[in-house]
Design an enzyme around this catalytic site. Structure first.
Site, PDB file in Angstrom:
ATOM      1  N   SER A 257       0.867  -1.169   0.000  1.00  0.00           N
ATOM      2  CA  SER A 257       0.000   0.000   0.000  1.00  0.00           C
ATOM      3  C   SER A 257       0.906   1.222   0.000  1.00  0.00           C
ATOM      4  CB  SER A 257      -0.885  -0.033   1.251  1.00  0.00           C
ATOM      5  OG  SER A 257      -0.864   1.211   1.911  1.00  0.00           O
ATOM      6  N   LYS A 258       0.444   2.276  -0.660  1.00  0.00           N
ATOM      7  CA  LYS A 258       1.295   3.472  -0.737  1.00  0.00           C
ATOM      8  C   LYS A 258       1.565   4.034   0.657  1.00  0.00           C
ATOM      9  CE  LYS A 258       0.387   4.695  -5.458  1.00  0.00           C
ATOM     10  NZ  LYS A 258      -0.277   5.508  -6.452  1.00  0.00           N
ATOM     11  N   ARG A 259       0.747   3.619   1.612  1.00  0.00           N
ATOM     12  CA  ARG A 259       0.937   4.140   2.972  1.00  0.00           C
ATOM     13  C   ARG A 259       1.875   3.253   3.795  1.00  0.00           C
ATOM     14  NH1 ARG A 259      -4.034   5.434   1.386  1.00  0.00           N
ATOM     15  NH2 ARG A 259      -4.756   3.332   1.788  1.00  0.00           N
ATOM     16  N   ASP A 260       2.327   2.160   3.219  1.00  0.00           N
ATOM     17  CA  ASP A 260       3.221   1.258   3.943  1.00  0.00           C
ATOM     18  C   ASP A 260       4.596   1.922   4.067  1.00  0.00           C
ATOM     19  OD1 ASP A 260       4.757  -0.799   4.897  1.00  0.00           O
ATOM     20  OD2 ASP A 260       3.821  -2.328   3.640  1.00  0.00           O
ATOM     21  N   GLN A 265       8.696   3.286  -1.901  1.00  0.00           N
ATOM     22  CA  GLN A 265       7.960   2.869  -3.090  1.00  0.00           C
ATOM     23  C   GLN A 265       8.089   3.809  -4.271  1.00  0.00           C
ATOM     24  OE1 GLN A 265       3.979   1.606  -2.120  1.00  0.00           O
ATOM     25  NE2 GLN A 265       4.608   1.168  -0.042  1.00  0.00           N
TER      26      GLN A 265
END
Ligand code: GLU
Length: 481
Positions: A257-260, A265
């Site tokens: 997830s882009k929030r990981d 990323q």
């Protein structure tokens, strides 16, 4: 293949180039180049609130950094196919949307979002699980339309899905895929009330007008594909072939997830940390594609030759950070002196003033670390411990540097080196030998206190190299302190 292969990478300029986007771009590029085709860079900027300034340029530049060079883009347009930004193509979408309305495959809908929301609530209350548009506007009379217009309502345009229709396509990655119109969630909007098309509509018009033959994209778009095929059917156009790449997961098997925050990323983050574009490219190549043999390191040319879309993986691809670091370290080792110097300087400059050193001196220091670097910024910590060491914290180590024996070692060692013109490996050996004989201290008891006193840490590069970096004067200063 009969027609020239044309594929596209179509980012929304809502941020920087992400690992997932880079992977889509790369596989499309390899596909194009394998079959002598073209890669189109198209900007899907219709979600105007989410666009960010510089998003388009940074994505484009990051692609080029990775060696993925589009054949067509807003910067290298082909007259036949441009413009390449969707917001510059609104007339085209309007034209085809009106055609669909005229032929009865789409209709104007005047429902407001509040009304839609209310009726959706009612459906949910009634126990409907998959709510969908209730087609209130599907057969409006002239009178009703007039009334709505007088109220100042602006209509959107909705597709009119056929009942009991199935859509089947042959996915390049997963084979035959079938959807029924029930899976499509009702008559979806193709042009919003502000005149801007939705993604699913614009993408069909563009892919068709741009002669796109193959679409490789992420699995998250799989459920969009039947909607797009429905539109192709209505417009009487041949749909391209589709392939949906599996998701990328983290080390725990969870979708990236882009929030990981545990995994970087964005390409820009890797570049800043000192990852080489060749390594990132190589890593992404193996993220969802397996070569026929066990080869692991590929140049772009080799990748194009070896690329075979039938070997795109059908199970999720794991983002293995250790493998990425391993790959990068391989490419760092392959750098020539000149390339390495260029690559490492910005990282070294974070800890030392390079203006006083010649390139040769910088390279000499940098080369001490080349073999062990996973990425450029890893040079910072060990260099920092030499250039500006922290305070020693461990009790045991403090006791060691402050012991009477150690103090005698420092004094004797300073005496040995202070008159030396230059410190070399050989005369350093002699100096140590002399200290050893006069004080009767040897081995670890001799070297460790000096290393610790100079750098505050007990590990690192050879002492002679540390002394070379610091210079005799600084060594003496630190030992006398
Ligand atoms: N703009 C879409 C995205 O960024 C492109 C999807 C597609 O390739 O059709 O996800």
């Amino acid at each position: 293949m009969e027609n020239k292969v044309r594929v596209r990478y179509a980012p929304s300029p809502t941020g920087f180039l992400h690992i997932g986007g880079a992977r889509s771009a790369l596989f499309n590029y390899l596909f194009a180049k394998k079959y002598n085709g073209d890669l189109v860079f198209r900007v899907e900027d219709t979600d105007i609130e989410r666009n960010v300034a510089g998003g388009e340029e940074s994505q484009y530049n990051d692609l080029k950094w990775l060696g993925i060079i589009p054949d067509e883009s807003p910067y290298e347009p082909n007259e036949k196919y441009g413009p390449y930004r969707q917001m510059e193509r609104l007339d085209l979408y309007r034209k085809y949307a009106e055609q669909l309305v005229k032929q009865g495959d789409a209709y104007y809908c005047y429902c407001t979002s509040e009304e839609l929301e209310e009726r959706k609530e009612a459906q949910l209350l009634a126990g409907v699980k998959a709510t969908k548009y209730d087609r209130k506007c599907i057969n409006l009379t002239e009178e009703q339309i007039k009334k709505y217009q007088e109220e100042g309502r602006k209509p959107c345009i909705r597709i009119r899905l056929k009942d009991n229709h199935t859509i089947t396509f042959n996915d390049l990655v997963r084979g035959k895929v079938t959807f029924t119109c029930d899976d499509l969630g009702g008559d979806f909007v193709i042009v919003k009330s502000n005149g801007i098309p939705t993604y699913n509509f614009a993408v069909v018009v563009d892919d068709h007008l741009m002669d796109i033959t193959h679409v490789l994209r992420g699995e998250e778009h799989l459920s969009n594909t039947p909607k797009q095929i429905a539109i192709y059917e209505m417009l009487g156009w041949k749909a391209p072939e589709f392939g949906h790449m599996t998701i990328i997961v983290n080390e725990n098997g969870k979708k990236l997830s882009k929030r990981d925050n545990n995994i970087l990323q964005f390409m820009s983050q890797y570049r800043e940390l000192g990852y080489l574009s060749k390594a990132i490219f190589n890593f992404i190549l193996l993220l969802g594609w397996t070569p026929e043999d066990s080869k692991e390191l590929f140049t772009m040319k080799e990748a194009i030759e070896a690329f075979d879309p039938s070997r795109l993986s059908t199970s999720p691809s794991m983002f293995d950070q250790k493998r990425l670091i391993w790959m990068n370290s391989n490419y760092i080792k392959m750098l020539s002196d000149e390339e390495y110097l260029e690559f490492i300087k910005p990282h070294m400059a974070k800890v030392m003033d390079l203006s006083k050193l010649s390139d040769e001196q910088i390279l000499q220091i940098a080369s001490l670390y080349k073999e062990e670097l996973g990425y450029g910024a890893q040079i910072i910590e060990p260099l920092q411990s030499i250039v500006s060491p922290k305070e020693i914290e461990s009790e045991e180590e403090l006791a060691l540097v402050n012991s009477d024996t150690s103090k005698k070692v420092f004094e004797a060692f300073v005496n040995e080196i202070k008159d030396l013109e230059e410190i070399t490996k050989d005369n350093l050996k002699v100096a140590f030998k002399n200290v050893q004989t006069s004080l009767g201290v040897k081995g670890k008891d001799l070297y460790m206190p000096i290393r610790l006193k100079l750098t505050s840490v007990t590990h690192g590069i050879e002492l002679i190299n540390i002394i070379n970096i610091l210079g005799k004067e600084e060594v003496i200063n630190r030992l006398e302190k």
